[in-house]
Design a protein around this motif. Structure first.
Motif, PDB file in Angstrom:
ATOM      1  N   ALA A  75     -32.477  41.329   3.430  1.00  0.00           N
ATOM      2  CA  ALA A  75     -31.826  42.219   2.469  1.00  0.00           C
ATOM      3  C   ALA A  75     -32.647  42.333   1.185  1.00  0.00           C
ATOM      4  N   LYS A  76     -33.740  41.593   1.119  1.00  0.00           N
ATOM      5  CA  LYS A  76     -34.590  41.592  -0.066  1.00  0.00           C
ATOM      6  C   LYS A  76     -35.566  42.770  -0.025  1.00  0.00           C
ATOM      7  N   PRO A  77     -36.038  43.194  -1.184  1.00  0.00           N
ATOM      8  CA  PRO A  77     -37.076  44.234  -1.206  1.00  0.00           C
ATOM      9  C   PRO A  77     -38.343  43.752  -0.488  1.00  0.00           C
ATOM     10  N   VAL A  78     -39.098  44.694   0.025  1.00  0.00           N
ATOM     11  CA  VAL A  78     -40.362  44.399   0.699  1.00  0.00           C
ATOM     12  C   VAL A  78     -41.489  44.960  -0.167  1.00  0.00           C
ATOM     13  N   ALA A  79     -42.685  44.416  -0.006  1.00  0.00           N
ATOM     14  CA  ALA A  79     -43.770  44.840  -0.893  1.00  0.00           C
ATOM     15  C   ALA A  79     -45.099  44.853  -0.161  1.00  0.00           C
ATOM     16  N   LEU A  98     -38.734  58.344   3.919  1.00  0.00           N
ATOM     17  CA  LEU A  98     -38.008  57.718   5.033  1.00  0.00           C
ATOM     18  C   LEU A  98     -36.564  58.223   5.067  1.00  0.00           C
ATOM     19  N   PRO A  99     -35.951  58.248   6.237  1.00  0.00           N
ATOM     20  CA  PRO A  99     -34.595  58.793   6.355  1.00  0.00           C
ATOM     21  C   PRO A  99     -33.491  57.826   5.918  1.00  0.00           C
ATOM     22  N   CYS A 100     -33.850  56.795   5.158  1.00  0.00           N
ATOM     23  CA  CYS A 100     -32.872  55.819   4.685  1.00  0.00           C
ATOM     24  C   CYS A 100     -32.893  55.771   3.156  1.00  0.00           C
ATOM     25  N   GLN A 101     -31.897  55.128   2.583  1.00  0.00           N
ATOM     26  CA  GLN A 101     -31.877  54.918   1.137  1.00  0.00           C
ATOM     27  C   GLN A 101     -33.111  54.106   0.748  1.00  0.00           C
ATOM     28  N   THR A 102     -33.885  54.603  -0.187  1.00  0.00           N
ATOM     29  CA  THR A 102     -35.139  53.959  -0.569  1.00  0.00           C
ATOM     30  C   THR A 102     -35.308  53.991  -2.086  1.00  0.00           C
ATOM     31  N   GLU A 103     -35.533  52.833  -2.657  1.00  0.00           N
ATOM     32  CA  GLU A 103     -35.884  52.721  -4.068  1.00  0.00           C
ATOM     33  C   GLU A 103     -37.284  52.109  -4.118  1.00  0.00           C
ATOM     34  N   ASP A 109     -51.163  47.516  -8.663  1.00  0.00           N
ATOM     35  CA  ASP A 109     -51.482  47.878  -7.279  1.00  0.00           C
ATOM     36  C   ASP A 109     -50.329  47.597  -6.320  1.00  0.00           C
ATOM     37  N   ASN A 110     -49.287  46.940  -6.813  1.00  0.00           N
ATOM     38  CA  ASN A 110     -48.191  46.499  -5.949  1.00  0.00           C
ATOM     39  C   ASN A 110     -47.095  47.557  -5.845  1.00  0.00           C
ATOM     40  N   VAL A 111     -46.689  47.818  -4.607  1.00  0.00           N
ATOM     41  CA  VAL A 111     -45.616  48.760  -4.318  1.00  0.00           C
ATOM     42  C   VAL A 111     -44.464  47.959  -3.732  1.00  0.00           C
ATOM     43  N   ARG A 112     -43.322  48.061  -4.371  1.00  0.00           N
ATOM     44  CA  ARG A 112     -42.125  47.345  -3.917  1.00  0.00           C
ATOM     45  C   ARG A 112     -41.091  48.373  -3.468  1.00  0.00           C
ATOM     46  N   ALA A 113     -40.501  48.134  -2.309  1.00  0.00           N
ATOM     47  CA  ALA A 113     -39.510  49.066  -1.767  1.00  0.00           C
ATOM     48  C   ALA A 113     -38.244  48.315  -1.388  1.00  0.00           C
ATOM     49  N   ASP A 114     -37.132  48.849  -1.855  1.00  0.00           N
ATOM     50  CA  ASP A 114     -35.826  48.336  -1.460  1.00  0.00           C
ATOM     51  C   ASP A 114     -35.271  49.354  -0.469  1.00  0.00           C
ATOM     52  N   LEU A 115     -35.325  49.009   0.807  1.00  0.00           N
ATOM     53  CA  LEU A 115     -34.910  49.917   1.875  1.00  0.00           C
ATOM     54  C   LEU A 115     -33.540  49.506   2.395  1.00  0.00           C
TER      55      LEU A 115
END
Length: 167
Positions: A75-79, A98-103, A109-115
């Motif tokens: 359930a944690k953000p991925v990076a 992406l077809p899901c809720q995405t923040e 240089d780091n990209v963090r995504a909460d999917l």
């Protein structure tokens, strides 16, 4: 500038990626990313650069797949990290498409995504997306490379159907 519908631009992106020798599944995902990237005001240059180096498209597709897989077990953000600013911009657009809720957030240089994979995306699609005439011409030129011209050779084996006895 030329106005394109989301669907037209996405389909052209898929065909252009195919013409650049990107495998079909990644070309399909690339087309969706291209439409999201340009709809969000993204620069055309990173798209042109990616199409000139199809391995980068395959690598981005793999990165997104890895992030989605990681998000499916936590359930944690991925990076991830991407040093190239153009590829980072495309990666962000790919995630936002992406077809899901995405923040998505970026720090250096780091990209963090909460999917939230169980919730559908609520992002809207614009009625039209403006692209430069040169960019549209470049995409069409690449797309033409994937086209198999009519003729006996194409009929007998251009798409592989002749090998399966389906012609």
């Amino acid at each position: 500038m030329m106005d394109w519908s989301w669907t037209e631009l996405q389909a052209l992106g898929v065909r252009a990626a195919s013409g650049a020798q990107v495998p079909p599944a990644q070309a399909l995902a690339f087309g969706a990313m291209l439409a999201r990237h340009l709809a969000d005001g993204g620069n055309e240059a990173p798209v042109t650069d990616a199409l000139a180096a199809p391995g980068s498209i395959r690598a981005m597709a793999q990165t997104v797949e890895d992030l989605v897989e990681a998000a499916s077990v936590t359930a944690k953000p991925v990076a991830t990290s991407e040093q190239d600013a153009g590829r980072r911009a495309l990666l962000i657009s790919w995630l936002r498409g992406l077809p899901c809720q995405t923040e998505v957030s970026v720090m250096g240089d780091n990209v963090r995504a909460d999917l939230t994979l169980s919730e559908p995306s609520t992002r809207s699609r614009p009625a039209h997306i403006a692209v430069s005439a040169d960019f549209a011409s470049h995409l069409n030129d690449l797309a033409d490379r994937a086209h198999v011209p009519k003729g006996i050779n194409a009929h007998q084996g251009g798409a592989g159907a002749g090998l399966m006895g389906l012609d």
